[in-house]
Scaffold this active site. Structure first.
Site, short mmCIF file in Angstrom:
data_model
loop_
_atom_site.label_atom_id
_atom_site.label_comp_id
_atom_site.label_asym_id
_atom_site.label_seq_id
_atom_site.Cartn_x
_atom_site.Cartn_y
_atom_site.Cartn_z
N PRO A 67 -4.35 3.52 -6.76
CA PRO A 67 -5.55 3.91 -7.51
C PRO A 67 -5.36 3.75 -9.02
O PRO A 67 -6.33 3.71 -9.77
CB PRO A 67 -5.75 5.38 -7.13
CG PRO A 67 -4.55 5.81 -6.38
CD PRO A 67 -3.79 4.60 -5.96
N GLU B 294 2.89 10.20 -2.60
CA GLU B 294 2.48 10.13 -4.01
C GLU B 294 2.73 8.76 -4.62
O GLU B 294 2.50 8.56 -5.81
CB GLU B 294 3.22 11.20 -4.83
CG GLU B 294 2.88 12.63 -4.45
CD GLU B 294 1.40 12.94 -4.58
OE1 GLU B 294 0.83 12.68 -5.66
OE2 GLU B 294 0.81 13.42 -3.59
N ARG C 73 -11.63 -14.95 3.24
CA ARG C 73 -12.91 -15.65 3.42
C ARG C 73 -13.12 -16.72 2.36
O ARG C 73 -14.03 -17.54 2.47
CB ARG C 73 -14.08 -14.66 3.48
CG ARG C 73 -14.31 -13.86 2.25
CD ARG C 73 -15.34 -12.77 2.50
NE ARG C 73 -16.71 -13.28 2.60
CZ ARG C 73 -17.42 -13.72 1.57
NH1 ARG C 73 -16.90 -13.74 0.36
NH2 ARG C 73 -18.66 -14.15 1.74
N ASP D 286 -22.86 -15.45 -2.85
CA ASP D 286 -22.33 -14.08 -2.76
C ASP D 286 -22.68 -13.30 -4.02
O ASP D 286 -22.70 -13.86 -5.11
CB ASP D 286 -20.79 -14.09 -2.73
CG ASP D 286 -20.23 -14.49 -1.38
OD1 ASP D 286 -21.01 -14.58 -0.43
OD2 ASP D 286 -19.01 -14.70 -1.32
N1 ADE Z 1 -4.27 3.91 -2.58
C1 ADE Z 1 -4.94 5.08 -2.57
N2 ADE Z 1 -6.15 4.95 -3.11
C2 ADE Z 1 -6.27 3.64 -3.49
C3 ADE Z 1 -7.29 2.88 -4.12
N3 ADE Z 1 -8.44 3.43 -4.50
N4 ADE Z 1 -7.06 1.58 -4.35
C4 ADE Z 1 -5.88 1.01 -3.99
N5 ADE Z 1 -4.89 1.68 -3.40
C5 ADE Z 1 -5.06 2.98 -3.15
#
Ligand code: ADE
Length: 275
Positions: free
Chosen positions: A92, A119, A161, A176
């Site tokens: 994230p 984590e 793809r 797209d």
């Molecule tokens: N791992 C946990 N959440 C994630 C996200 N939003 N994007 C990529 N990997 C992740």
């Protein structure tokens, strides 16, 4: 393209053998290898995590198994003739994943994914391999998942793809949403198929007219409407030179106007010149 995924949940990657990606694998366009990270542990409990230095909640994935796994997977790939891999780390805290990013990855011969659980992975793993390989730390959106396996599925599908010979119709990704070209950065509008009437709902007449010019214009209008409604940030970023007269008329009708820098901005209440 060769794809390696190292994970503690190999079964999570089963969808890589289904549908479009599965067909690409079956046809040999994609060579997918899924590895169980626990293969590279040496204790009775096959431990892959430990408590974080500095304290805090949750566990951190240990360097040892990742280092051994990556060394072996990379050596194996080189032995079978694959060229310089890219390391893809779903997190994230990575760069937001976009169509442009998918296109860049689709041009690579070999991707190695290391989806984390808990984590995350001890930072030294990425730092170590970044000295040898290009590393892409990628987020698939502003939300936190329980692990990186679902993002791997997302990224692989977006990349696969785009590979030559994967989509039946070579034109399929031309229109797209987010595709480069004249429709750059506009969302795709609605689509319809037979029957022409369903539960009293009809297909827009223009789509049945056979008039290609009118159909193209209608599609462009719908793309603009949907983008203005769902992703106003994309309209703001559009190069105004990409808008033709009809686009500008529609945008004006939807409450947009060229801002001081030329880019379009939405008229906000009280912002239309009133002193
Ligand atoms: N791992 C946990 N959440 C994630 C996200 N939003 N994007 C990529 N990997 C992740």
């Amino acid at each position: 393209m060769r794809i390696d995924v190292i994970t503690i949940f190999p079964e999570y990657l089963a969808p890589l053998h289904v549908s479009l990606v599965g067909k690409a694998v079956a046809r040999g366009v994609l060579d997918v290898h899924v590895h169980d990270l626990r293969r590279w542990t040496h204790d009775r409990h096959a431990t892959v995590d430990d408590t974080p230095y500095g304290g805090g909640p949750g566990m951190v994935m240990k360097t040892g198994p990742w280092g051994e796994a990556l060394d072996e997977v990379i050596a194996d790939g080189y032995e079978t003739g694959a060229r310089l891999p890219r390391l893809v780390v779903p997190t994230p805290s990575g760069r937001p994943f976009t169509q442009e990013h998918a296109a860049e990855l689709s041009a690579q011969p070999w991707l190695i994914f290391i989806p984390a659980r808990y984590e995350g992975i001890d930072r030294r793993v990425v730092d170590e391999y970044a000295t040898r390989l290009p590393v892409h730390e990628i987020s698939i959106g502003d939300y936190v998942l329980a692990g990186g396996e679902a993002p791997v599925l997302v990224i692989v599908e977006a990349v696969a793809r785009l590979l030559p010979g994967v989509l039946g119709n070579a034109e399929s990704h031309r229109d797209d949403s987010f595709a480069p070209g004249p429709m750059a950065s506009l969302l795709e509008g609605p689509v319809y198929t037979k029957p022409p009437e369903w539960r009293g709902r009809t297909v827009p007449d223009v789509l049945l007219s056979g008039h290609h010019g009118k159909i193209a214009r209608w599609r462009r209008d719908e793309a603009l409407r949907r983008t203005a409604a769902h992703r106003p940030d994309l309209i703001e970023r559009c190069d105004p030179a990409a808008f033709d007269r009809k686009d500008r008329e529609l945008l004006a009708a939807l409450g947009w106007r060229p801002g001081p820098g030329g880019h379009y901005v939405k008229n906000e209440k009280g912002e239309d010149g009133a002193a």
